[in-house]
Scaffold this motif. Structure first.
Motif, PDB file in Angstrom:
ATOM      1  N   LEU A 206       0.840  -1.204   0.000  1.00  0.00           N
ATOM      2  CA  LEU A 206       0.000   0.000   0.000  1.00  0.00           C
ATOM      3  C   LEU A 206       0.874   1.254   0.000  1.00  0.00           C
ATOM      4  O   LEU A 206       0.680   2.167  -0.808  1.00  0.00           O
ATOM      5  N   PHE A 207       1.859   1.276   0.885  1.00  0.00           N
ATOM      6  CA  PHE A 207       2.726   2.448   0.940  1.00  0.00           C
ATOM      7  C   PHE A 207       3.618   2.532  -0.288  1.00  0.00           C
ATOM      8  O   PHE A 207       3.953   3.613  -0.750  1.00  0.00           O
ATOM      9  N   PHE A 208       3.978   1.368  -0.823  1.00  0.00           N
ATOM     10  CA  PHE A 208       4.806   1.391  -2.025  1.00  0.00           C
ATOM     11  C   PHE A 208       4.036   2.025  -3.181  1.00  0.00           C
ATOM     12  O   PHE A 208       4.598   2.811  -3.956  1.00  0.00           O
ATOM     13  N   ILE A 209       2.743   1.708  -3.274  1.00  0.00           N
ATOM     14  CA  ILE A 209       1.955   2.309  -4.358  1.00  0.00           C
ATOM     15  C   ILE A 209       1.885   3.819  -4.169  1.00  0.00           C
ATOM     16  O   ILE A 209       2.087   4.598  -5.098  1.00  0.00           O
ATOM     17  N   GLY A 210       1.633   4.241  -2.929  1.00  0.00           N
ATOM     18  CA  GLY A 210       1.531   5.671  -2.654  1.00  0.00           C
ATOM     19  C   GLY A 210       2.820   6.402  -2.946  1.00  0.00           C
ATOM     20  O   GLY A 210       2.849   7.367  -3.708  1.00  0.00           O
ATOM     21  N   PHE A 211       3.914   5.929  -2.349  1.00  0.00           N
ATOM     22  CA  PHE A 211       5.189   6.616  -2.536  1.00  0.00           C
ATOM     23  C   PHE A 211       5.763   6.341  -3.923  1.00  0.00           C
ATOM     24  O   PHE A 211       6.435   7.195  -4.507  1.00  0.00           O
ATOM     25  N   GLY A 212       5.494   5.137  -4.439  1.00  0.00           N
ATOM     26  CA  GLY A 212       6.034   4.766  -5.739  1.00  0.00           C
ATOM     27  C   GLY A 212       5.456   5.625  -6.843  1.00  0.00           C
ATOM     28  O   GLY A 212       6.106   5.869  -7.858  1.00  0.00           O
TER      29      GLY A 212
END
Lengths: 656, 302
Positions: A206-212
């Motif tokens: 989830l955070f990877f999608i946001g920051f990515g």
């Protein structure tokens, strides 16, 4: 000194509005210097082993502000300040052409806000303020991109950027709310608690999608190749050099809390990064516009960084600290390196745009004769980004290569195969980068001018190239004093590998040898330079036209172009299938020649086929709701009345 | 240093032997083996002509090309002796050094503004980019097999002529190295240095405008590059337990055979069609992957 001064510098920014137009840029520079000074003083503290922590407001309230300046923050603070400072000094020269006061006001206002918000994002650890600063960053970059707002294409790209940044923020919001809900902690520490009790993969994703999305990982990259070309060049430098690095900061921060499932996360990072790297460089080669090509090359470099992170995490997962160190150090050093040379390259395109008012490669050529100094700076940037010695890109890519190679032989087969694919891809990416940057430099700077736009070009003002020299100086320190940088980076890595504090010998030993070889290389070049000078002087030299293979009617239009250079690769990689060509073939019945046009465009394949279809589907269906929008105040009052009526009826009959 | 001296002596004769082999194959007597060096030496004494389109890039490119190859020579181990500079992962540095030289040669071709040279530059960029993975994967397989990551240690531990699988791998590896050397030096089957039509040239068309000292330097660099790959090739076959004189003799012999082989290939093979070149080069990558999986087999991992 107190960190809250950094927040107060926000308040100084509006003062710029009342400053005379001539001095606005210097005032803006003053604020940037103040903010840099404050932030760097804390970063230096962290660098010397003293982590600043504290609260503004009371503890454990959602709106209180918890800040930490540790080594990771310090690293990004240095990076942001270098990029923003050089871009702004450059901007002083670049913006002289523009005289519209409202635009200039907005520009410097947004520039300062962007700088301060980026610095604060590296420091703030509470979720709610983090999101607020994230929003300030998004809106101020949006305003900066929108500089040439009369251009429709720019407007569209800027709005696209704004929307995507909000999608990214929404995803982060979901993740953070989830963490707050399940742990009751309102700072990043919540991750630590959450990760130690739950499965790590989903929350990381989830955070990877946001920051990515901010960082530009494929397929979430679509805003980047649009926003960068739309923005003024020094803004593009900040966006590609510093702003997308905040996405990486977020990913690194998240990774530093991950407790379990490190193996799977490492695998995931490697695979997504390889796709990102290859996709980025494939598209970079297809572009005719310099800035667009550079934007795609940013995506490629994000792929390289992600690959390093993935390999490092794989190393940590299998308890191979040397591999962990090599991967992470390569990735983190490459973040700095990419910030440096991408800034240099974007400022280079700025020099061209400033003089020729286009960055379309097909219209340029022979720039090296008009502005020799900025050509050299661009050449150095191009060499550095290709990872060629003796510049900094090589050092970080070498660490990643070293990690890959030294891990063969130790792991099991599945790791070996994954590393084989990584090695194949990273060497292919390296080769393609050389292909792309020889293309850009060769077509734009060498040869003869392809349009009259180049004829009137001049060397830019000294203030514009002096900043580029400063960046080159930093680049050279990275390549010649890499062990110093690695020392610093090892402190950051210590937070990923708590029980490991010294730099593995395997990582440091080659660095010293590399410096020796570089010195040897440079001295051989110098010796040969003087030998050649002597010999040529003794034998005599003369000048003549280029050998045209017997043909004397050459024109400058016959030169190789950017598209013809990339065509051979496009055919090979089946990329030409994705180009749309508008051209009417000559029919048998066409006896006399008539004027015809030939237009060839290429779109982002992923964007067109994966991102766009669902969005346009949603758009189409949402349009049906437009019937409610009459524009009539009376109708809206009716809606309000009906709403209250329905509410009343529902409560009256106890339906809910 | 001793190794470098022997390599430089070999490089003086290498291209001469290639030319001689070709002429013998054609039934001619051919020029003497030092004719190529005489030509180069003559070029060193000639005046230089520059195109008015060119910039300083055109002038420094040959120097950088030469210097990168000389620096790369320092990294190549000479039989069982350590290379002058050796460190972990030095073959990555080796490949990137060569790429640096190539980068400048491509730029210098584009610097002339000639459509032909642009075309040559484009092809050279494309083909050399495709050959890179083959080299890396080949050496990574060696690195995996030996557990070492520097040129010297890889080759020191490598040889084991008693094992059949090992011999088989060495033969494939030698084949790949020879092909890589041929591509890197722009020889058959990817490029033909003797072609006379500019449209079909790759490397030759890139240096059309170079003359005098620059041209001589470029030609000599090509010969240096050949012996450098020849050295890597001979490292595959030399066992560190041999006597030092045997090793030196073997190196010279292998360089000699390599030169003859190049001449033979050029006599009996036609050049590939330009379209097929990339397929051909890509096949090399696939072959080096075969070496990789062969090594996995040998290590009982699969």
């Amino acid at each position: 000194m107190d960190i809250s001064y950094l927040f107060l510098s926000f308040l100084l920014v509006p003062l710029g509005l009342i400053i005379p137009t001539k001095f606005k840029s210097f005032f803006s520079l003053l604020i940037v210097s103040i903010a840099s000074f404050i932030s760097i003083s804390f970063a230096l503290d962290a660098f010397f082993g003293h982590t600043t922590k504290g609260f503004i407001g009371s503890e454990n309230e959602p709106f209180s502000l918890y800040f930490v300046v540790d080594n990771l923050s310090a690293f990004f603070i240095f990076l942001i300040n270098i990029v923003v400072m050089s871009a702004l000094v450059y901007g002083i020269g670049y913006m002289k052409k523009y005289t519209e006061i409202s635009k200039i006001n907005l520009h410097y206002f947004a520039f300062n806000f962007l700088h301060i918000s980026m610095l604060l994002l590296c420091i703030v650890q509470s979720f709610v303020p983090f999101l607020i600063f994230w929003e300030i960053m998004a809106v101020s970059s949006f305003l900066l991109v929108l500089f040439d707002s009369k251009n429709k294409e720019v407007l569209r790209s800027a709005i696209n950027f704004l929307v995507q940044m909000h999608v990214c923020m929404a995803i982060l919001l979901v993740g953070m709310l989830w963490l707050m809900g399940s742990t009751g902690i309102t700072t990043f520490e919540a991750m630590k608690v959450y990760f130690s009790t739950h499965n790590n993969i989903w929350m990381f994703l989830l955070f990877f999608i946001g920051f990515g999305m901010k960082a530009g990982f494929v397929p979430l990259h679509t805003w980047l190749p649009k926003a960068d070309p739309a923005a003024p060049d020094h803004v593009a430098a900040v966006m590609s050099g510093a702003a997308i690095k905040l996405g990486l900061y977020g990913i690194l921060r998240t990774l530093s809390f991950v407790q379990n499932e490190k193996y799977e996360i490492g695998m995931f990072l490697i695979i997504i990064s390889l796709i990102t790297g290859l996709y980025g460089i494939f598209n970079a080669i297809m572009q005719k516009d310099m800035k667009k090509s550079l934007a795609y090359s940013s995506i490629e470099n994000i792929g390289i960084i992600g690959l390093g992170l993935g390999i490092g995490f794989l190393g940590i997962a299998v308890n191979n600290f040397s591999l962990g160190f090599l991967g992470l150090a390569g990735a983190i050093l490459h973040i700095l390196n990419h910030a440096l040379f991408k800034t240099l390259l974007f400022l280079g395109t700025g020099n061209i745009f400033n003089q020729a008012e286009t960055t379309n490669m097909e219209l340029l050529g022979g720039v090296i004769k008009k502005s020799p100094i900025t050509s050299i700076t661009f050449l150095i940037g191009a060499l550095a980004i290709c990872g060629l010695p003796p510049f900094n890109g090589f050092i970080s890519e070498f660490l990643i290569y070293d990690g890959i190679i030294s891990e063969f032989n130790k792991g099991n087969v599945s790791i070996d195969v994954l590393l084989l694919v990584s090695l194949f891809s990273i060497s292919l990416i390296g080769g393609l980068a050389i292909f792309n940057f020889t293309r850009i430099f060769g077509i734009v700077y060498l040869g003869t001018a392809r349009s009259p736009k180049v004829e009137k070009m001049q060397e830019v003002e000294p203030i514009m190239y002096i900043t580029q020299f400063v960046i080159i100086a930093i680049i050279l320190t990275v390549s010649f004093f890499s062990s110093f940088y690695l020392q610093f980076i090892s402190q950051i890595i210590a937070s990923f590998m708590p029980n490991y504090h010294t730099i593995p010998f395997a990582a440091l030993a080659p660095q010293n040898e590399i410096v020796v070889v570089l010195v040897v290389l440079i001295s051989i070049v110098l010796i040969m330079f003087f030998v050649r000078k002597f010999v040529v002087q003794a034998n005599g030299e003369s000048y003549g036209p280029t050998w045209g293979c017997g043909y004397v009617g050459e024109t400058k239009k016959m030169q190789y172009t950017a598209s013809s250079f990339s065509e051979s690769f496009e055919k090979l990689a089946f990329l030409s299938l994705f180009k749309t060509t508008k051209y009417k073939e000559i029919e048998k019945t066409d006896i006399f020649p008539v004027s015809r046009t030939f237009v060839q465009t290429n779109e982002d394949i992923l964007e067109e086929n994966i991102i766009d279809p669902p969005i346009s589907y949603i758009q189409k269906n949402l349009k049906n709701f437009a019937i409610f929008k009459s524009g009539n105040t009376q109708t809206y009052v009716w809606y309000a009345f009906l709403f209250i009526l329905v509410l009343f009826i529902i409560t009256f009959f106890n339906i809910i | 240093m001793f190794g470098i001296v022997i390599l430089i002596i070999c490089s003086l004769f290498f291209l001469g032997i290639v030319t001689r082999t070709k002429s013998l194959m054609q039934g001619r007597k051919g020029p003497s083996v030092i004719q190529n060096m005489k030509d180069i030496f003559r070029l060193f004494n000639k005046a230089t002509i520059y195109s008015t389109t060119t910039s300083f890039i055109f002038k420094i490119a040959p120097i950088i090309y030469f210097s990168t190859v000389v620096t790369a020579l320092l990294l190549v181990p000479f039989f069982s002796q350590k290379a002058i500079i050796s460190f972990d992962g030095d073959f990555v540095f080796f490949a990137y050094l060569l790429a640096l030289g190539k980068f400048f040669m491509i730029l210098s071709a584009l610097d002339t503004g000639s459509p032909f040279e642009g075309m040559g530059a484009n092809r050279e960029a494309l083909f050399s980019m495709l050959v890179e993975p083959a080299f890396f994967i080949l050496l990574a397989s060696f690195a995996m097999y030996t557990g070492k990551t520097s040129f010297y240690e890889i080759f020191y531990d490598f040889i084991d002529l008693k094992d059949a699988t090992s011999v088989f791998l060495i033969i494939i590896a030698a084949y790949i190295l020879i092909q890589v050397a041929m591509i890197e030096n722009s020889r058959l089957p990817v490029d033909d240095p003797k072609t006379h039509l500019e449209l079909t040239m790759i490397h030759e068309v890139m240096i059309l405008d170079n003359s005098g000292f620059d041209l001589g330097l470029i030609l000599y660099t090509s010969s240096l590059k050949f012996v450098m790959y020849g050295m890597l090739l001979s490292n595959l076959f030399i066992d560190s337990s041999m006597h030092i004189f045997v090793q030196v003799g073997l190196v010279v012999l292998i360089q000699f055979l390599f030169a003859i082989l190049v001449g033979m290939i050029e006599s009996f093979r036609a050049r590939e069609r330009m379209k097929k070149n990339s397929h051909f080069i890509f096949t090399l990558t696939v072959m080096s992957m075969m070496v990789f999986f062969g090594v996995l087999l040998m290590m009982n991992k699969i």
